[in-house]
Design an enzyme around this catalytic site. Structure first.
Site, PDB file in Angstrom:
ATOM      1  N   ASN A  11      46.030  24.242  80.267  1.00  0.00           N
ATOM      2  CA  ASN A  11      45.682  25.655  79.997  1.00  0.00           C
ATOM      3  C   ASN A  11      46.849  26.420  79.363  1.00  0.00           C
ATOM      4  O   ASN A  11      47.026  27.619  79.594  1.00  0.00           O
ATOM      5  CB  ASN A  11      45.178  26.362  81.270  1.00  0.00           C
ATOM      6  CG  ASN A  11      44.501  27.717  81.021  1.00  0.00           C
ATOM      7  OD1 ASN A  11      44.573  28.618  81.854  1.00  0.00           O
ATOM      8  ND2 ASN A  11      43.870  27.896  79.884  1.00  0.00           N
ATOM      9  N   ARG A  14      45.519  24.157  74.177  1.00  0.00           N
ATOM     10  CA  ARG A  14      44.202  24.168  73.523  1.00  0.00           C
ATOM     11  C   ARG A  14      43.238  25.205  74.072  1.00  0.00           C
ATOM     12  O   ARG A  14      42.629  25.958  73.296  1.00  0.00           O
ATOM     13  CB  ARG A  14      43.575  22.767  73.619  1.00  0.00           C
ATOM     14  CG  ARG A  14      44.325  21.734  72.808  1.00  0.00           C
ATOM     15  CD  ARG A  14      43.917  20.339  73.196  1.00  0.00           C
ATOM     16  NE  ARG A  14      44.315  20.007  74.557  1.00  0.00           N
ATOM     17  CZ  ARG A  14      43.993  18.905  75.202  1.00  0.00           C
ATOM     18  NH1 ARG A  14      43.220  18.018  74.613  1.00  0.00           N
ATOM     19  NH2 ARG A  14      44.431  18.678  76.424  1.00  0.00           N
ATOM     20  N   ASP A 130      45.318  16.579  72.041  1.00  0.00           N
ATOM     21  CA  ASP A 130      46.353  17.304  72.779  1.00  0.00           C
ATOM     22  C   ASP A 130      47.619  17.403  71.931  1.00  0.00           C
ATOM     23  O   ASP A 130      48.226  16.379  71.601  1.00  0.00           O
ATOM     24  CB  ASP A 130      46.640  16.525  74.075  1.00  0.00           C
ATOM     25  CG  ASP A 130      47.596  17.274  74.987  1.00  0.00           C
ATOM     26  OD1 ASP A 130      48.154  18.299  74.549  1.00  0.00           O
ATOM     27  OD2 ASP A 130      47.781  16.827  76.127  1.00  0.00           O
TER      28      ASP A 130
HETATM   29  P1  4NP Z   1      46.825  21.577  76.940  1.00  0.00           P
HETATM   30  O1  4NP Z   1      48.165  20.758  76.628  1.00  0.00           O
HETATM   31  O2  4NP Z   1      45.997  20.709  77.871  1.00  0.00           O
HETATM   32  O3  4NP Z   1      46.184  21.740  75.605  1.00  0.00           O
HETATM   33  O4  4NP Z   1      47.246  22.888  77.569  1.00  0.00           O
HETATM   34  C1  4NP Z   1      49.003  20.262  77.635  1.00  0.00           C
HETATM   35  C2  4NP Z   1      49.865  21.104  78.271  1.00  0.00           C
HETATM   36  C3  4NP Z   1      50.736  20.603  79.223  1.00  0.00           C
HETATM   37  C4  4NP Z   1      50.732  19.262  79.533  1.00  0.00           C
HETATM   38  C5  4NP Z   1      49.837  18.412  78.893  1.00  0.00           C
HETATM   39  C6  4NP Z   1      48.960  18.918  77.947  1.00  0.00           C
HETATM   40  N1  4NP Z   1      51.641  18.743  80.484  1.00  0.00           N
HETATM   41  O5  4NP Z   1      51.640  17.524  80.701  1.00  0.00           O
HETATM   42  O6  4NP Z   1      52.417  19.510  81.074  1.00  0.00           O
END
Ligand code: 4NP
Length: 166
Positions: A11, A14, A130
């Protein structure tokens, strides 16, 4: 009220981008969102790594290039209550969709979708990749995919819920 929740892993990249971009397109179409409006928009992560932190700077800067300010958003984790509260829960990728499907009560399973399934003219694109461990180009690609799906989903709910003529 139509309640829409965008869901990714953290969160911070994306789903807050999807929240901001979708709000931007909805508002431009004359559909405001909020607790007392026809639509309500929010985002959440299946993981709680970054609770209450603003979106990743790279996601903020990418969105700002398109006039979308997501700087005020704060990360939160998806809850069981979200499955009953929201009308649509839109997953950024298959991994997150599967986590949602595993936790969602049977009576709410129909609310779960892959966000990219609403994108027009995007054959073969099923997920928003991601960008967290990637570079600027990965954030640009994620933004482009999110923008296509946001526009397609807006068209879909305007039609499905007659949002412009009620
Ligand atoms: P999101 O991206 O799912 O698009 O917000 C990520 C943000 C943090 C992490 C992985 C994906 N993380 O591993 O901390």
């Amino acid at each position: 009220m139509v309640k829409i929740l965008f869901v990714c892993l953290g969160n911070i990249c994306r789903s807050p981008t999807a929240e901001g971009v979708f709000r931007h397109h909805a508002n431009k179409a004359g559909i405001e969102d909020g607790f007392t409006k026809k639509i309500y928009i929010d985002s959440a992560g299946t993981a709680g790594y970054h609770l209450a932190t603003p979106p990743d700077k790279r996601a903020q800067l990418t969105a700002l290039k398109f006039g979308v300010d997501i700087g005020d958003l704060k990360a939160r984790k998806l809850t069981m209550q979200d499955f009953s509260d929201f009308t649509y829960l839109l997953a950024m990728d298959t991994d997150n969709l599967m986590i949602m499907q595993r936790n969602c009560p049977p009576e709410h399973q129909h609310k779960l979708h892959l966000f990219m399934s609403f994108a027009e003219n995007s054959p073969g694109i099923t997920e928003v990749p991601d960008p967290y461990y990637g570079d600027t180009e990965d954030f640009n690609i994620a933004y482009d995919f999110i923008d296509r799906a946001a526009q397609g989903f807006l068209k879909y709910i305007i039609h499905e819920h007659k949002l412009l003529n009620t």
